[in-house]
Structure formats: structure tokens, C-alpha cells
Design a protein around this motif. Structure first.
Motif, PDB file in Angstrom:
ATOM      1  N   ALA A  68       0.830  -1.217   0.000  1.00 21.21           N
ATOM      2  CA  ALA A  68       0.000   0.000   0.000  1.00 21.21           C
ATOM      3  C   ALA A  68       0.859   1.259   0.000  1.00 21.21           C
ATOM      4  O   ALA A  68       0.559   2.243  -0.688  1.00 21.21           O
ATOM      5  N   VAL A  69       1.960   1.247   0.781  1.00 29.13           N
ATOM      6  CA  VAL A  69       2.849   2.408   0.806  1.00 29.13           C
ATOM      7  C   VAL A  69       3.501   2.622  -0.552  1.00 29.13           C
ATOM      8  O   VAL A  69       3.577   3.761  -1.065  1.00 29.13           O
ATOM      9  N   THR A  71       2.320   1.738  -3.465  1.00 25.95           N
ATOM     10  CA  THR A  71       1.289   2.203  -4.408  1.00 25.95           C
ATOM     11  C   THR A  71       0.999   3.680  -4.211  1.00 25.95           C
ATOM     12  O   THR A  71       0.836   4.442  -5.169  1.00 25.95           O
ATOM     13  N   THR A  72       0.930   4.119  -2.949  1.00 25.93           N
ATOM     14  CA  THR A  72       0.660   5.537  -2.672  1.00 25.93           C
ATOM     15  C   THR A  72       1.792   6.422  -3.182  1.00 25.93           C
ATOM     16  O   THR A  72       1.545   7.464  -3.804  1.00 25.93           O
ATOM     17  N   LEU A  73       3.035   6.037  -2.930  1.00 27.66           N
ATOM     18  CA  LEU A  73       4.164   6.829  -3.410  1.00 27.66           C
ATOM     19  C   LEU A  73       4.205   6.899  -4.927  1.00 27.66           C
ATOM     20  O   LEU A  73       4.459   7.954  -5.517  1.00 27.66           O
ATOM     21  N   GLY A  75       1.637   6.669  -6.926  1.00 29.53           N
ATOM     22  CA  GLY A  75       0.557   7.545  -7.367  1.00 29.53           C
ATOM     23  C   GLY A  75       0.899   9.007  -7.209  1.00 29.53           C
ATOM     24  O   GLY A  75       0.604   9.830  -8.081  1.00 29.53           O
ATOM     25  N   LEU A  76       1.551   9.370  -6.099  1.00 30.21           N
ATOM     26  CA  LEU A  76       1.947  10.766  -5.894  1.00 30.21           C
ATOM     27  C   LEU A  76       2.961  11.213  -6.936  1.00 30.21           C
ATOM     28  O   LEU A  76       2.884  12.328  -7.471  1.00 30.21           O
TER      29      LEU A  76
END
Length: 230
Positions: A68-69, A71-73, A75-76
Motif C-alpha cells: 500500500a505504501v 502504491t501511494t508513493l 501515485g503521488l
């Protein structure tokens, strides 16, 4: 209690001998006598099962959190990095101011301006003249300097935007006009600049001899203004 075989290593009922390293084995007559050993064995089995089961149970949430971490990075980065690159690439650079010198040597168009009473005035009928556009700044001090430096026979004309707003300076012969249609500004091809006075020097034949994009002190244009005298 049970009975060992004659040698103490097995039984006498035909069963195979047990390994000698197991030592002396006694089989009890009552199975309840082994309840303590059975309970201890069950505790050991449960403890071992808990250790093996806890490892996957702890590793799975950790793996999900890690994914999840990431994927978030990702996306940013996908949202902010390309946008910043596009913003700097697509943003046009401010174009420098280009003085309106292209009209020098051209004939002044036959424009009809208006006076304070909204009466039409033919601009070419006032030549030779220094025409000062005051739609960006009234600047009466600089207009007064131009009127004082103008020789006899050379008119000093201020041209406002929609209506005549400037008052002629005291002691000077300045003609105040307005250009509601914006024909003179269109002829120059330059936008209004706040705080700047744009002036044109036009001879008696109607030819623009010089353009002053920002009218300064009279010393900077006195000779050119004198050359317009008939």
C-alpha cells in the motif's frame, strides 16, 4: 504398574525390542497415570503450532502495508512530477517590451479625434506636431515640459482614451483630444502601459519621424522636436 520384560528392555508378549538408548520403560496398568505427561505434550504441541501460525499471520499484514505504501508513493509521483514538468514546459516566457519604432517613416493615418465638446478634429490638420498618448498616465509635469520645449509652429497634442480627461498645463499651448475608437493606439500596435507616456513626432507632411515609447525629460528629444519647425 506394568512390568518390564526379563531384561528390562521390552515385553515378554512377542513385541520387538525397543532401542536400548530409550532406557528402562515401564508401562503402567492404569492409563490415567500418563495424564500429566499427555497434558505437557499437548502444551508443547500448541506452543509449537502457535509459533508457526503466528509467523504468516504477522507477515501477511506487513506485506499488505508495504504494498500500500509503494502504491501511494507511485501515485503521488505520477500526479505531481509530470504536472510540474508540463507546467514549466507549457508556461510561456514573458515577452520583453518592444518599442513601437516600426511606424517611424510611415504616414500618419487620417484620424478624426474628438475634443472636450465631442466635436470631431482632423488630426492631420494640426501638423507638424508632437502627439502624446496619455491613456496610460496623465503625467502633467512631463506634458508641460514638452509644451515648453516645442518651437513656434509645432503643436503639442495630448490624446486620451474614451474622453478628454487631461487639463492643459498652465502657460502652455497644449491641445487636448480623445480617441474613443482607439485608432491611434492601433496604428502604433502597442498596448497601454500604466505610468508610461508614448509620443510621436510627425512632420508637416504627415510622416512619423520618431517614436518615443516612454517620454522622458525634454533634453532627450529637444533637437528632434526643434527639427519639426516649419
Amino acid at each position: 504398574m506394568g512390568k518390564p520384560d526379563a531384561e528390562g528392555h521390552g515385553s515378554s508378549d512377542g513385541l520387538p525390542d525397543l532401542p536400548p538408548e530409550w532406557g528402562r520403560i515401564v508401562v503402567p496398568d492404569d492409563a490415567s497415570a500418563l495424564a500429566g505427561e499427555a497434558a505437557q505434550i499437548r502444551r508443547e504441541l500448541r506452543r509449537a503450532a502457535g509459533q508457526h501460525a503466528g509467523q504468516p499471520a504477522f507477515a501477511l499484514p506487513l506485506l499488505v502495508l508495504f504494498v500500500a505504501v509503494l502504491t501511494t508513493l507511485a501515485g503521488l509521483l505520477a500526479v505531481t512530477w509530470p504536472r510540474a514538468t508540463r507546467g514549466t514546459a507549457d508556461r510561456p516566457a514573458p515577452s520583453p517590451y518592444v518599442p513601437p519604432a516600426t511606424v517611424t517613416g510611415q504616414a500618419l493615418p487620417a484620424l478624426d479625434l474628438v475634443d472636450a465638446a465631442q466635436a470631431p478634429v482632423a488630426l492631420r490638420g494640426l501638423l507638424p506636431a508632437m502627439i502624446i498618448l496619455v491613456d496610460g498616465c496623465p503625467c502633467p509635469e512631463r506634458v508641460a515640459q514638452a509644451a515648453a520645449a516645442a518651437p513656434d509652429g509645432v503643436a503639442v497634442i495630448t490624446v486620451a482614451g474614451r474622453s478628454v480627461t487631461a487639463t492643459p498645463p498652465a502657460g502652455g499651448s497644449v491641445r487636448t483630444l480623445a480617441d474613443p475608437a482607439g485608432g491611434l493606439r492601433s496604428f502604433l500596435g502597442q498596448p497601454v502601459r500604466p505610468g508610461a507616456l508614448t509620443a510621436l513626432l510627425v512632420d508637416r507632411t504627415g510622416v512619423v519621424t520618431q517614436v518615443l515609447p516612454d517620454l522622458g525629460p525634454a533634453e532627450t528629444y529637444r533637437d528632434e522636436l526643434a527639427a519639426l519647425a516649419p
